[in-house]
Design an enzyme around this catalytic site. Structure first.
Site, PDB file in Angstrom:
ATOM      1  N   SER A 106       0.852  -1.204   0.000  1.00 33.67           N
ATOM      2  CA  SER A 106       0.000   0.000   0.000  1.00 33.67           C
ATOM      3  C   SER A 106       0.882   1.246   0.000  1.00 33.67           C
ATOM      4  CB  SER A 106      -0.855  -0.008   1.279  1.00 33.67           C
ATOM      5  OG  SER A 106      -1.423   1.270   1.532  1.00 33.67           O
ATOM      6  N   TYR A 128      -3.401  -0.038   9.943  1.00 36.12           N
ATOM      7  CA  TYR A 128      -3.259  -0.482   8.552  1.00 36.12           C
ATOM      8  C   TYR A 128      -1.841  -0.194   8.070  1.00 36.12           C
ATOM      9  CZ  TYR A 128      -4.621  -0.729   3.550  1.00 36.12           C
ATOM     10  OH  TYR A 128      -4.733  -1.040   2.213  1.00 36.12           O
TER      11      TYR A 128
HETATM   12  C1  GCO Z   1      -6.864   5.322   3.033  1.00 38.71           C
HETATM   13  C2  GCO Z   1      -6.996   4.403   1.834  1.00 38.71           C
HETATM   14  C3  GCO Z   1      -5.663   3.757   1.507  1.00 38.71           C
HETATM   15  C4  GCO Z   1      -5.791   2.998   0.215  1.00 38.71           C
HETATM   16  C5  GCO Z   1      -4.537   2.267  -0.170  1.00 38.71           C
HETATM   17  C6  GCO Z   1      -3.466   3.223  -0.521  1.00 38.71           C
HETATM   18  O1  GCO Z   1      -7.789   5.363   3.856  1.00 38.71           O
HETATM   19  O2  GCO Z   1      -5.825   6.003   3.102  1.00 38.71           O
HETATM   20  O3  GCO Z   1      -7.986   3.417   2.059  1.00 38.71           O
HETATM   21  O4  GCO Z   1      -5.310   2.920   2.578  1.00 38.71           O
HETATM   22  O5  GCO Z   1      -6.797   2.052   0.317  1.00 38.71           O
HETATM   23  O6  GCO Z   1      -4.119   1.402   0.848  1.00 38.71           O
HETATM   24  O7  GCO Z   1      -2.348   2.483  -0.970  1.00 38.71           O
END
Ligand code: GCO
Length: 264
Positions: A147, A160
């Protein structure tokens, strides 16, 4: 004369979390290039069946397996069934993942652990058990879906980012341990794509929507189909000497510090 470097016809590709979104788009790209696709989900057999039906209607060989990528027993049983009923897994894309947008000060520990479990521990579990066969056969391709958050922080996505940052380094470690057995392990780092997962932050008038368009040199959200090329490349002979690399498909976000909103 077509170049066989990108030929994945006859290969078996397992894509976790491929009943929708980026996983489905990458699976479709591999299927249109001749691979047999193993669709995975864990929430709904109906969604799996619908995905398989849509692939089959498009002339893609596809089968569905419902299993929980966080449950090692489930994963072991599913891999055994797939390799018995479909064939050995030549390509694995660890795509399944979730996100919870909660500031660190407000996030419960259980929420943090759930994100780490699904987004980081499950690629470890699935890769460990698929790689056993790949190492024995001296051939395999593993792609971990990283990501922008593998490289950058952002308000409210701390868990995340921790998971996706960890997944970047786990990718490099898998590459280190399995490269000598002709197993290539790489990552794809999607930028900001128009999917269900980003729908809440993409609505017109949401400042984040304008921010991302301004922050992306391509000046738009990505289309999930934009990931197919990277998936095919990292699944094919063309990437046999590429290992431990995170290929960012981000419209240029990581190339720039961005520009003032009033720039002409
Ligand atoms: C967020 C997004 C990101 C994208 C992706 C970017 O809330 O910033 O959901 O997380 O999904 O991961 O690479």
């Amino acid at each position: 004369m077509t170049n066989s470097l990108f030929d994945i016809s006859g290969k078996v590709a397992l894509v976790t979390g491929s009943t929708h979104g980026l996983g489905m788009a990458m699976a479709k790209g591999l299927g249109e290039s001749g691979a047999t696709i193993v669709i995975n989900g864990n929430s709904s057999q109906t969604k799996i069946d619908e995905a398989v039906a849509s692939f089959t209607a498009a002339g893609i060989k596809a089968v569905g397996y419902k299993f929980d990528v966080t449950n090692e027993g489930d994963v072991i049983d599913a891999i055994a069934a797939i390799e018995k009923e479909v064939g050995v897994i030549d390509i694995l894309i660890n795509n399944a993942g979730i996100i919870k947008r909660i500031p660190i000060l407000e996030m419960e520990v259980d929420d943090f652990k759930q994100i780490i479990d699904i987004d980081l521990v499950s690629p470890f579990i699935v890769s460990k058990h698929v790689a056993k066969g790949m190492v024995a056969r001296r051939q395999g391709k593993i792609i971990n879906i990283c990501s922008m958050m593998s490289e950058l922080g952002r308000n409210s996505v701390g868990a995340y980012a921790a998971a996706k940052g960890g997944l970047k380094m786990l990718t490099k470690n898998m590459a280190t341990e399995w490269g000598r057995y002709n197993v290539q392990v790489n990552g794809i780092g999607p930028g900001y794509f128009a999917t269900e997962q980003t729908a809440p932050i993409r609505v017109d008038g949401n400042p984040f929507n304008e921010f991302i368009i301004g922050r992306t040199p391509a000046a738009k959200w990505g289309d999930p189909d934009d990931l197919a090329g990277a998936a095919i490349f990292l699944s094919s002979k063309a990437s046999d000497f590429v290992n431990g690399h995170i290929l960012y498909v981000d419209g240029g976000i990581l190339a720039t510090i961005g520009k003032p909103s009033n720039e002409i």
